[in-house]
Design an enzyme around this catalytic site. Structure first.
Site, PDB file in Angstrom:
ATOM      1  CG  ASN A 209      22.901  37.884  41.613  1.00 20.92           C
ATOM      2  OD1 ASN A 209      22.700  37.004  42.425  1.00 20.92           O
ATOM      3  ND2 ASN A 209      23.285  39.126  41.965  1.00 20.92           N
ATOM      4  CG  ASP A 278      29.333  43.833  40.148  1.00 29.06           C
ATOM      5  OD1 ASP A 278      29.482  43.963  41.373  1.00 29.06           O
ATOM      6  OD2 ASP A 278      29.805  42.883  39.497  1.00 29.06           O
ATOM      7  CE  LYS A 288       4.012  46.326  32.615  1.00 29.68           C
ATOM      8  NZ  LYS A 288       2.833  45.861  31.922  1.00 29.68           N
ATOM      9  CG  PHE A 324      31.851  33.690  48.958  1.00 25.93           C
ATOM     10  CD1 PHE A 324      31.800  34.016  50.298  1.00 25.93           C
ATOM     11  CD2 PHE A 324      31.581  32.381  48.575  1.00 25.93           C
ATOM     12  CE1 PHE A 324      31.487  33.061  51.248  1.00 25.93           C
ATOM     13  CE2 PHE A 324      31.272  31.410  49.510  1.00 25.93           C
ATOM     14  CZ  PHE A 324      31.217  31.748  50.850  1.00 25.93           C
ATOM     15  CE  LYS A 338      36.341  39.109  41.631  1.00 25.93           C
ATOM     16  NZ  LYS A 338      35.245  38.222  41.272  1.00 25.93           N
ATOM     17  CE  LYS A 342      35.892  42.827  45.505  1.00 22.10           C
ATOM     18  NZ  LYS A 342      34.475  42.906  45.193  1.00 22.10           N
TER      19      LYS A 342
HETATM   20  N1  CTP Z   1      30.945  42.431  46.459  1.00 27.24           N
HETATM   21  C1  CTP Z   1      30.584  43.589  47.098  1.00 27.24           C
HETATM   22  N2  CTP Z   1      30.039  44.637  46.408  1.00 27.24           N
HETATM   23  C2  CTP Z   1      29.850  44.535  45.087  1.00 27.24           C
HETATM   24  C3  CTP Z   1      30.219  43.359  44.399  1.00 27.24           C
HETATM   25  C4  CTP Z   1      30.759  42.316  45.123  1.00 27.24           C
HETATM   26  O1  CTP Z   1      30.738  43.657  48.306  1.00 27.24           O
HETATM   27  N3  CTP Z   1      29.316  45.578  44.424  1.00 27.24           N
HETATM   28  C5  CTP Z   1      31.554  41.343  47.249  1.00 27.24           C
HETATM   29  C6  CTP Z   1      30.842  39.998  47.197  1.00 27.24           C
HETATM   30  O2  CTP Z   1      29.938  39.858  48.281  1.00 27.24           O
HETATM   31  C7  CTP Z   1      31.995  39.023  47.307  1.00 27.24           C
HETATM   32  C8  CTP Z   1      33.165  39.759  46.676  1.00 27.24           C
HETATM   33  O3  CTP Z   1      32.837  41.138  46.727  1.00 27.24           O
HETATM   34  O4  CTP Z   1      32.339  38.736  48.642  1.00 27.24           O
HETATM   35  C9  CTP Z   1      33.457  39.359  45.264  1.00 27.24           C
HETATM   36  O5  CTP Z   1      32.277  39.410  44.500  1.00 27.24           O
HETATM   37  P1  CTP Z   1      32.301  39.078  42.945  1.00 27.24           P
HETATM   38  O6  CTP Z   1      30.931  39.311  42.375  1.00 27.24           O
HETATM   39  O7  CTP Z   1      32.950  37.757  42.726  1.00 27.24           O
HETATM   40  O8  CTP Z   1      33.325  40.166  42.417  1.00 27.24           O
HETATM   41  P2  CTP Z   1      33.245  41.632  41.904  1.00 27.24           P
HETATM   42  O9  CTP Z   1      34.049  42.476  42.820  1.00 27.24           O
HETATM   43  O10 CTP Z   1      31.832  42.060  41.645  1.00 27.24           O
HETATM   44  O11 CTP Z   1      34.043  41.524  40.542  1.00 27.24           O
HETATM   45  P3  CTP Z   1      33.596  40.972  39.105  1.00 27.24           P
HETATM   46  O12 CTP Z   1      32.088  41.074  39.053  1.00 27.24           O
HETATM   47  O13 CTP Z   1      34.282  41.898  38.186  1.00 27.24           O
HETATM   48  O14 CTP Z   1      34.080  39.555  39.020  1.00 27.24           O
END
Ligand code: CTP
Length: 400
Positions: A209, A278, A288, A324, A338, A342
């Site tokens: 990303n 995610d 490849k 975040f 969140k 979390k």
């Molecule tokens: N985070 C994490 N592990 C993941 C995804 C996210 O620890 N697999 C953490 C990020 O570092 C951040 C927080 O969770 O501090 C929120 O991340 P974000 O990408 O906004 O949320 P997600 O939980 O992935 O939810 P979504 O993608 O559905 O918005």
């Protein structure tokens, strides 16, 4: 802004010495007292009278050759300094400071000072990249010496590359940052996650990303500056991490999870600014992947562990957890969800679709959300955002 602050500015014999005049002028305008020490070589490039006129104070050059009591001057300036800046700092000056050589007024005073030191290196690219200079730099940074630059660009010697002294405005910004540091995280162990994770598809391709790691690194640097012992779990980031942090490199979200599980229990504060992927591909292709002659390519993805949620489940008393929320819609609702899911103490809600916010840029627009309230911050530099987040962390820990 700098009223009552004493800054000693060392000027060495690099061609960028002329830019040091602007540094003095800017510092004076901001209210600082500036004492200038020049090396002999510097006086061949810029007349001491220029600095005397700009600083409204006598300029020191040599330890013994002047009529005033210079023998004690180096000690009094060393003690008087709130901050000791050397701009430009030549390779020679850095080598002397790294090895404790004190053979003129500037190196003698630098060795004697207990004030924080900021160097603005300036030299030819070959000199900057020389192993000796880089080792001296590391030695100095490990001792807590701060540096600003050098930048890359056209150099006076005709070369193009790293070695240009930072612009006066950046040097003054760094001076401001150093003079306003707090020591309110002394003794705290802080872990920061930064940057994107990378999920391999095959040996040459991956999913990732847009996260740059800038926000995470800014938080890590701010915590170091406030006295914390900082560990950074760092994804696929292409900028230099803070030199005084312990850096643990990770690739995938699973790596981040594993590293986090290893390090999280001993931390007082955990700030998760990383953007972990995610999903990962179910099976990484060993070779490849070849084109399919027009047929659609289907990758099966499986969900990665949620690192922050796992940390939340292990949270122990005395720990402060910050996450975040990078969103493009329904910012506060999603962030609030969140925060609870979390088990976080603070969530930094970040609408990444706004101009000047989010991935890659040097600024951010965030809201700080806790169980007890919301603070919306205006557009600010990521370094400032970092300090505001840490201010909130300190406040939360005090309230607990
Ligand atoms: N985070 C994490 N592990 C993941 C995804 C996210 O620890 N697999 C953490 C990020 O570092 C951040 C927080 O969770 O501090 C929120 O991340 P974000 O990408 O906004 O949320 P997600 O939980 O992935 O939810 P979504 O993608 O559905 O918005």
């Amino acid at each position: 802004m700098f009223t009552g602050k004493n800054i000693v500015l060392g000027v060495t014999g690099g061609i960028a010495a002329y830019k040091a005049c602007e540094v003095v002028s800017r510092l004076k305008k901001l209210g600082a007292e500036v004492d200038v020490i020049m090396t002999e070589n510097a006086t061949k490039l810029v007349a001491p009278l220029t600095f005397e006129t700009l600083s409204c104070r006598p300029v020191c050059v040599d330890t013994f050759s002047r009529t005033e009591s210079w023998d004690v001057k180096h000690i009094s300036l060393a003690q008087k300094a709130d901050l000791f800046v050397v701009a430009p700092a030549t390779a020679n000056l850095m080598a002397k400071l790294a090895h404790g050589i004190a053979d003129d007024m500037l190196s003698t005073t630098l060795l004697a000072t207990k004030a924080p030191i900021l160097l603005a290196p300036a030299m030819n690219t070959g000199m900057w990249t020389a192993t000796a200079t880089q080792e001296n730099l590391r030695t100095l940074q490990n001792r807590g010496v701060h540096t600003v630059g050098p930048a890359s660009g056209f150099l006076a010697c005709g070369d193009t590359g790293a070695g240009r002294m930072s612009e006066p405005v950046q040097i003054v910004e760094e001076i401001q940052r150093l003079l306003t540091l707090k020591a309110d995280m002394d003794g705290l162990k802080v872990l920061v996650t930064a940057g994107p994770t990378v999920e391999r598809i095959d040996p040459v391709r991956y999913l990732t990303n847009d996260s740059s790691g800038k926000m995470g690194f800014a938080i890590a640097q701010a915590a170091i500056d406030r006295g914390a012992e900082v560990t950074v779990l760092c994804g696929n980031v292409h900028i230099s991490p803070p030199s005084q942090a312990k850096i643990v490199r990770v690739q995938s979200t699973q790596d981040l999870y594993d590293a986090m599980m290893k390090h999280c229990d001993e931390q007082d504060v955990i700030i998760q600014a990383a953007a972990p992927a995610d999903y990962r591909v179910k099976e990484i292709a060993p070779e490849k992947i070849k084109k399919q002659d027009g047929a659609a390519m289907v990758l099966e993805l499986v969900e990665n562990p949620d690192v922050a949620k796992a940390v939340g489940q292990r949270k122990h008393s005395g720990q402060t957890l910050v996450g975040f929320a990078a969103e493009t819609e329904n910012l506060l609702e999603n962030a609030e969800r969140k925060l609870t899911k979390k088990n976080l103490d603070l969530i930094v809600a970040n609408d990444v679709s706004q101009e000047g916010a989010g991935f890659g840029v040097d600024t951010n627009i965030v809201s700080l959300l806790t169980k007890n309230g919301l603070e919306q911050l205006p557009l600010m530099k990521k370094q400032e955002v970092a300090h505001r987040i840490l201010d909130k962390v300190i406040q939360l820990r005090a309230d607990n």
